[in-house]
Enzyme design. Sequence first.
Site, PDB file in Angstrom:
ATOM      1  N   ALA A 175       0.870  -1.184   0.000  1.00 21.09           N
ATOM      2  CA  ALA A 175       0.000   0.000   0.000  1.00 21.09           C
ATOM      3  C   ALA A 175       0.898   1.223   0.000  1.00 21.09           C
ATOM      4  O   ALA A 175       1.902   1.242   0.729  1.00 21.09           O
ATOM      5  CB  ALA A 175      -0.902   0.019   1.225  1.00 21.09           C
ATOM      6  N   TYR A 201      -3.160   0.788  10.411  1.00 22.38           N
ATOM      7  CA  TYR A 201      -3.181  -0.265   9.384  1.00 22.38           C
ATOM      8  C   TYR A 201      -4.078   0.152   8.213  1.00 22.38           C
ATOM      9  O   TYR A 201      -3.910  -0.327   7.081  1.00 22.38           O
ATOM     10  CB  TYR A 201      -3.636  -1.598   9.995  1.00 22.38           C
ATOM     11  CG  TYR A 201      -3.162  -2.806   9.217  1.00 22.38           C
ATOM     12  CD1 TYR A 201      -1.807  -3.051   9.036  1.00 22.38           C
ATOM     13  CD2 TYR A 201      -4.079  -3.703   8.672  1.00 22.38           C
ATOM     14  CE1 TYR A 201      -1.370  -4.159   8.324  1.00 22.38           C
ATOM     15  CE2 TYR A 201      -3.649  -4.825   7.965  1.00 22.38           C
ATOM     16  CZ  TYR A 201      -2.303  -5.039   7.797  1.00 22.38           C
ATOM     17  OH  TYR A 201      -1.883  -6.131   7.087  1.00 22.38           O
ATOM     18  N   LYS A 234      -6.907  -6.436   3.450  1.00 21.17           N
ATOM     19  CA  LYS A 234      -6.885  -7.779   4.060  1.00 21.17           C
ATOM     20  C   LYS A 234      -8.303  -8.336   4.210  1.00 21.17           C
ATOM     21  O   LYS A 234      -8.513  -9.544   4.078  1.00 21.17           O
ATOM     22  CB  LYS A 234      -6.160  -7.757   5.409  1.00 21.17           C
ATOM     23  CG  LYS A 234      -4.656  -7.498   5.323  1.00 21.17           C
ATOM     24  CD  LYS A 234      -3.924  -8.501   4.428  1.00 21.17           C
ATOM     25  CE  LYS A 234      -2.421  -8.379   4.552  1.00 21.17           C
ATOM     26  NZ  LYS A 234      -1.695  -9.097   3.476  1.00 21.17           N
ATOM     27  N   THR A 294       9.365  -7.099   9.575  1.00 23.20           N
ATOM     28  CA  THR A 294       9.868  -7.398   8.232  1.00 23.20           C
ATOM     29  C   THR A 294       9.959  -6.084   7.459  1.00 23.20           C
ATOM     30  O   THR A 294       9.543  -5.039   7.961  1.00 23.20           O
ATOM     31  CB  THR A 294       8.888  -8.325   7.481  1.00 23.20           C
ATOM     32  OG1 THR A 294       7.647  -7.622   7.335  1.00 23.20           O
ATOM     33  CG2 THR A 294       8.658  -9.639   8.193  1.00 23.20           C
TER      34      THR A 294
HETATM   35  O1  0WD Z   1       3.702  -8.267  10.643  1.00 20.92           O
HETATM   36  C1  0WD Z   1       3.846  -8.705   9.511  1.00 20.92           C
HETATM   37  N1  0WD Z   1       5.004  -8.601   8.904  1.00 20.92           N
HETATM   38  C2  0WD Z   1       2.698  -9.375   8.851  1.00 20.92           C
HETATM   39  C3  0WD Z   1       2.681  -9.547   7.496  1.00 20.92           C
HETATM   40  C4  0WD Z   1       1.571  -9.811   9.701  1.00 20.92           C
HETATM   41  C5  0WD Z   1       0.528 -10.472   8.962  1.00 20.92           C
HETATM   42  C6  0WD Z   1       0.550 -10.589   7.615  1.00 20.92           C
HETATM   43  N2  0WD Z   1       1.625 -10.127   6.894  1.00 20.92           N
HETATM   44  C7  0WD Z   1       1.583 -10.288   5.457  1.00 20.92           C
HETATM   45  C8  0WD Z   1       1.883  -9.081   4.618  1.00 20.92           C
HETATM   46  O2  0WD Z   1       0.788  -8.190   4.554  1.00 20.92           O
HETATM   47  C9  0WD Z   1       2.162  -9.743   3.283  1.00 20.92           C
HETATM   48  O3  0WD Z   1       0.947 -10.097   2.656  1.00 20.92           O
HETATM   49  O4  0WD Z   1       2.547 -11.219   5.060  1.00 20.92           O
HETATM   50  C10 0WD Z   1       2.888 -11.018   3.706  1.00 20.92           C
HETATM   51  C11 0WD Z   1       4.394 -10.983   3.591  1.00 20.92           C
HETATM   52  O5  0WD Z   1       4.885  -9.837   4.227  1.00 20.92           O
HETATM   53  P1  0WD Z   1       6.256  -9.764   5.037  1.00 20.92           P
HETATM   54  O6  0WD Z   1       6.953 -11.062   5.008  1.00 20.92           O
HETATM   55  O7  0WD Z   1       5.933  -9.130   6.330  1.00 20.92           O
HETATM   56  O8  0WD Z   1       7.064  -8.652   4.247  1.00 20.92           O
HETATM   57  P2  0WD Z   1       8.246  -8.636   3.159  1.00 20.92           P
HETATM   58  O9  0WD Z   1       9.388  -9.458   3.611  1.00 20.92           O
HETATM   59  O10 0WD Z   1       8.527  -7.192   2.898  1.00 20.92           O
HETATM   60  O11 0WD Z   1       7.589  -9.304   1.899  1.00 20.92           O
HETATM   61  C12 0WD Z   1       6.538  -8.730   1.190  1.00 20.92           C
HETATM   62  C13 0WD Z   1       6.960  -8.646  -0.224  1.00 20.92           C
HETATM   63  C14 0WD Z   1       7.655  -7.403  -0.744  1.00 20.92           C
HETATM   64  O12 0WD Z   1       8.641  -6.907  -0.086  1.00 20.92           O
HETATM   65  P3  0WD Z   1       8.847  -5.271  -0.157  1.00 20.92           P
HETATM   66  O13 0WD Z   1       9.225  -4.996   1.248  1.00 20.92           O
HETATM   67  O14 0WD Z   1       9.900  -5.081  -1.153  1.00 20.92           O
HETATM   68  O15 0WD Z   1       7.541  -4.598  -0.507  1.00 20.92           O
HETATM   69  O16 0WD Z   1       5.910  -8.576  -1.132  1.00 20.92           O
HETATM   70  C15 0WD Z   1       6.524  -8.403  -2.386  1.00 20.92           C
HETATM   71  C16 0WD Z   1       7.894  -7.854  -2.162  1.00 20.92           C
HETATM   72  O17 0WD Z   1       8.872  -8.812  -2.350  1.00 20.92           O
HETATM   73  N3  0WD Z   1       5.838  -7.491  -3.267  1.00 20.92           N
HETATM   74  C17 0WD Z   1       5.604  -7.804  -4.533  1.00 20.92           C
HETATM   75  N4  0WD Z   1       5.868  -8.923  -5.223  1.00 20.92           N
HETATM   76  C18 0WD Z   1       5.517  -8.934  -6.506  1.00 20.92           C
HETATM   77  N5  0WD Z   1       4.918  -7.902  -7.116  1.00 20.92           N
HETATM   78  C19 0WD Z   1       4.975  -6.683  -5.083  1.00 20.92           C
HETATM   79  C20 0WD Z   1       4.638  -6.762  -6.445  1.00 20.92           C
HETATM   80  N6  0WD Z   1       4.067  -5.744  -7.100  1.00 20.92           N
HETATM   81  N7  0WD Z   1       4.869  -5.715  -4.138  1.00 20.92           N
HETATM   82  C21 0WD Z   1       5.394  -6.228  -3.024  1.00 20.92           C
END
Ligand code: 0WD
Length: 254
Positions: free
Chosen positions: A95, A155, A162, A193
């Site tokens: 977002a 959020y 979500k 993260t």
């Molecule tokens: O507290 C948390 N970290 C939580 C995360 C709690 C509950 C759920 N989540 C969810 C997130 O909303 C997400 O859906 O878990 C999922 C993974 O998130 P994550 O592991 O916390 O975060 P991260 O390691 O940053 O991975 C998410 C990745 C992106 O990383 P960045 O930081 O560069 O945005 O989603 C990918 C990217 O690698 N991403 C995309 N991949 C393909 N195409 C795109 C895109 N356009 N945009 C983001």
Amino acid sequence: MFMKGKKGVILGVANDKSIAYGIAKACAAQGAQIAFTYLNDSLKKRVVPIATEFGSENLVYPCDVSNPEEIKALKESLEKDLGQIDFIVHSIAFAPKEGLSGRFYDISKEAFDIAMDISVYSLIEITRELKPLLSNNSSILTLSYYGGVKYIPNYNLMGVAKAALEMTTKYLAEDLGRDGIRVNAISAGPIKTLAAAGISDFRFMLKWNEAHSPLKKNVTIDEVGNSGMYLLSDLSSAVTGEIHYVDSGFNIMG
Ligand code: 0WD
């Protein structure tokens, strides 16, 4: 070896702090063969060594989910290199910053569309494009957060995304059940993260969860990974359309 003989693709590894990395680790430990995707060239540098760690150095592909051509190209590559697959992990959300702080009613239509496109529609599109490769005993997993059910400070736009993602999980589960494809979500507790760094006052969320959950601790990517492995394996063969909380029990608290 609960994933022996299973092949799949994990989208959303950004680095070794990513939830998707925890899921990959748990699945690889149980014998899965895993393909990885990366969003852009700067993340490629981090994803290639991770894929190599799991013996998947030849199974790493670009995929920006906002680009339909890249999703189509991913399908072609997976078909060529793996043939049939048994699981997909969608661990992707985005977002624009303006949607993650301030007054909720100020969110622009542009920011709203981007968040819904990348965080929600991508699950539908990936499922549709990769469906010809999915075996009739396969499992799709996405990642949600409690902010899609209840108000969580800051959020904001991601909470609305979500909520849509959780219902998308359920409608997909109904639609694909007839094809032997299960679709589930894990609603994970907060974890530090890259994506979490975009949420204002995230440290407060971590402290609050730790103090107010039954288990009095925050969750780790390994704990989410183990639950993810269960949902991707045949251990959960009768589970679909489920939003499975891996949050130290926080969601049950009044
Ligand atoms: O507290 C948390 N970290 C939580 C995360 C709690 C509950 C759920 N989540 C969810 C997130 O909303 C997400 O859906 O878990 C999922 C993974 O998130 P994550 O592991 O916390 O975060 P991260 O390691 O940053 O991975 C998410 C990745 C992106 O990383 P960045 O930081 O560069 O945005 O989603 C990918 C990217 O690698 N991403 C995309 N991949 C393909 N195409 C795109 C895109 N356009 N945009 C983001």
